[in-house]
Design a protein around this motif. Structure first.
Motif, PDB file in Angstrom:
ATOM      1  N   ILE A 107     -13.920 -37.846 -75.991  1.00 37.34           N
ATOM      2  CA  ILE A 107     -15.106 -37.120 -76.478  1.00 37.34           C
ATOM      3  C   ILE A 107     -14.665 -35.709 -76.901  1.00 37.34           C
ATOM      4  CG2 ILE A 107     -17.462 -36.308 -75.916  1.00 37.34           C
ATOM      5  CD1 ILE A 107     -17.191 -39.337 -75.595  1.00 37.34           C
ATOM      6  N   LYS A 108     -13.910 -35.088 -75.980  1.00 35.02           N
ATOM      7  CA  LYS A 108     -13.360 -33.762 -76.312  1.00 35.02           C
ATOM      8  C   LYS A 108     -11.931 -33.973 -76.779  1.00 35.02           C
ATOM      9  CE  LYS A 108     -14.376 -31.744 -72.268  1.00 35.02           C
ATOM     10  NZ  LYS A 108     -14.217 -30.678 -71.283  1.00 35.02           N
ATOM     11  N   ILE A 109     -11.637 -33.596 -78.025  1.00 34.24           N
ATOM     12  CA  ILE A 109     -10.278 -33.843 -78.508  1.00 34.24           C
ATOM     13  C   ILE A 109      -9.587 -32.549 -78.940  1.00 34.24           C
ATOM     14  CG2 ILE A 109     -10.594 -36.263 -79.183  1.00 34.24           C
ATOM     15  CD1 ILE A 109     -11.022 -35.393 -82.016  1.00 34.24           C
ATOM     16  N   GLY A 110      -8.292 -32.517 -78.695  1.00 30.07           N
ATOM     17  CA  GLY A 110      -7.448 -31.403 -79.146  1.00 30.07           C
ATOM     18  C   GLY A 110      -6.743 -31.836 -80.417  1.00 30.07           C
ATOM     19  N   LEU A 111      -6.733 -30.954 -81.427  1.00 31.30           N
ATOM     20  CA  LEU A 111      -6.053 -31.292 -82.687  1.00 31.30           C
ATOM     21  C   LEU A 111      -4.764 -30.492 -82.812  1.00 31.30           C
ATOM     22  CD1 LEU A 111      -8.782 -31.460 -85.472  1.00 31.30           C
ATOM     23  CD2 LEU A 111      -7.822 -33.304 -84.085  1.00 31.30           C
ATOM     24  N   PHE A 112      -3.727 -31.160 -83.294  1.00 27.42           N
ATOM     25  CA  PHE A 112      -2.401 -30.560 -83.432  1.00 27.42           C
ATOM     26  C   PHE A 112      -1.774 -31.072 -84.732  1.00 27.42           C
ATOM     27  CE2 PHE A 112      -3.497 -31.207 -79.042  1.00 27.42           C
ATOM     28  CZ  PHE A 112      -3.142 -30.031 -78.418  1.00 27.42           C
ATOM     29  N   ALA A 113      -0.741 -30.360 -85.192  1.00 29.80           N
ATOM     30  CA  ALA A 113      -0.033 -30.830 -86.395  1.00 29.80           C
ATOM     31  C   ALA A 113       1.375 -30.280 -86.414  1.00 29.80           C
ATOM     32  CB  ALA A 113      -0.771 -30.388 -87.666  1.00 29.80           C
TER      33      ALA A 113
END
Ligand code: SF4
Length: 324
Positions: A107-113
């Protein structure tokens, strides 16, 4: 990129810079001809080395300035030369099916790249927010330039968003999501920017192999402790501590300086095991090509202590010699 190079050229002319070195990763070396045309009149050199990151920049080379293409600057890395870092950003082609995340309880997501895609993170955040997720993009330490950015040796963008359920890494490789899954201990997905495919990372077989390697390394008597001559990977301060630990534990340990680490060089050195304080990816990606054991810094500290913990920790680089 061409416009940015023209601006750099203008600045160099104003500064009276004459001799320049251009560093490009393998996938961008085909630009050499275009760059040569833009910088006509300058005394130019091109690096023929594999340039894996801005940590690889040849700051000791005899030039007035360096143009480093394809990677972002590492803000806390010491620089000896005027260096222009020119990123090479790519766009996301297809957005993912977010139900895959929902079904996994995210539900709570961390975004990275990885750096090539950091410029797409805000758009991706908006996309997931429209799909009713709560989305975070963390800010890393001073080795990282951009929010949400990951390096193969640094996952600190996760540090201030630890409450997320899951991580999503926009990248076309596997190493960054694998590293983040181990660093965070959370469900981690790689998101392919071309196909939109979301793949959950399973790190079990990787961890099993590294534990087997550490068990074997317990029998090593004499360690070659590799320190990189590359300015952004050089960790003499850690190598000295590991050498002291080896000697205190009744084993041998010498510090070995190296640029490129390869099997041929290691075979000729009189050590039964190596500890790699340079880029951690070398120990991990290349172990199958090495005839001898090459431990990461964290693995070596467990082996030299004689205790291997239950949870596997990735080697991460926060500082290098001379970090600001
Ligand atoms: S040390 Fe390795 S993982 Fe870290 S930036 Fe350099 S090439 Fe990338």
């Amino acid at each position: 990129m061409i416009d940015e190079l023209k601006k750099i050229k203008e600045e160099m002319q104003n500064l009276g810079i004459r001799k320049i070195l251009v560093e490009l990763p393998e996938g961008l070396k085909y630009y050499i001809k275009d760059i040569k045309e833009i910088f006509e009149g300058f005394d130019m050199e091109f690096s023929g080395e594999n340039v894996y990151g801005s940590c690889d920049s040849c700051q000791e080379c005899h030039v007035d300035a360096i143009i480093h293409i394809g990677h972002s600057a590492i803000p806390n890395m010491p620089l000896l030369k005027k260096t222009y870092f020119l990123e090479y950003f790519k766009n996301i082609q297809k957005y993912p099916d977010s139900n895959i995340l929902r079904k996994k309880g995210c539900i709570k997501i961390g975004l990275f790249a990885s750096v090539q895609y950091v410029n797409e993170l805000n758009k991706l955040k908006e996309y997931f927010e429209n799909e009713k997720f709560t989305v975070f993009i963390g800010i890393g330490d001073s080795r990282l330039k951009y929010p949400g950015q990951l390096l193969g040796c640094n996952f600190s963008s996760y540090d201030n968003i630890r409450s997320v359920d899951c991580n999503v890494v926009l990248t076309d490789g596997i190493f960054h999501p694998l590293g983040l899954s181990l660093y965070s201990g959370k469900k981690t997905f790689s998101l392919n920017p071309y196909s939109g495919e979301l793949i959950e990372i399973n790190n079990e077989s990787f961890v099993r192999k590294r534990y087997a390697l550490m068990e074997r390394a317990m029998k090593c008597r004499n360690f070659g402790i590799i320190v990189s001559r590359k300015i952004g990977q050089s960790r003499n301060f850690i190598a000295s501590k590991l050498r002291d630990m080896a000697i205190k534990g009744g084993k041998g340990g010498d510090i070995i300086l190296m640029d490129e680490i390869n099997s041929y060089k290691l075979e000729n050195l009189p050590y039964d095991c190596f500890i790699n304080t340079a880029c951690p990816r070398v120990s991990i990606d290349d172990q199958e090509n090495f005839k001898k054991i090459v431990l990461t810094v964290t693995e070596a500290s467990y082996v030299l202590n004689g205790k291997i913990p239950e949870r596997y920790f990735m080697d991460t680089i926060f500082y290098v010699d001379g970090s600001r």
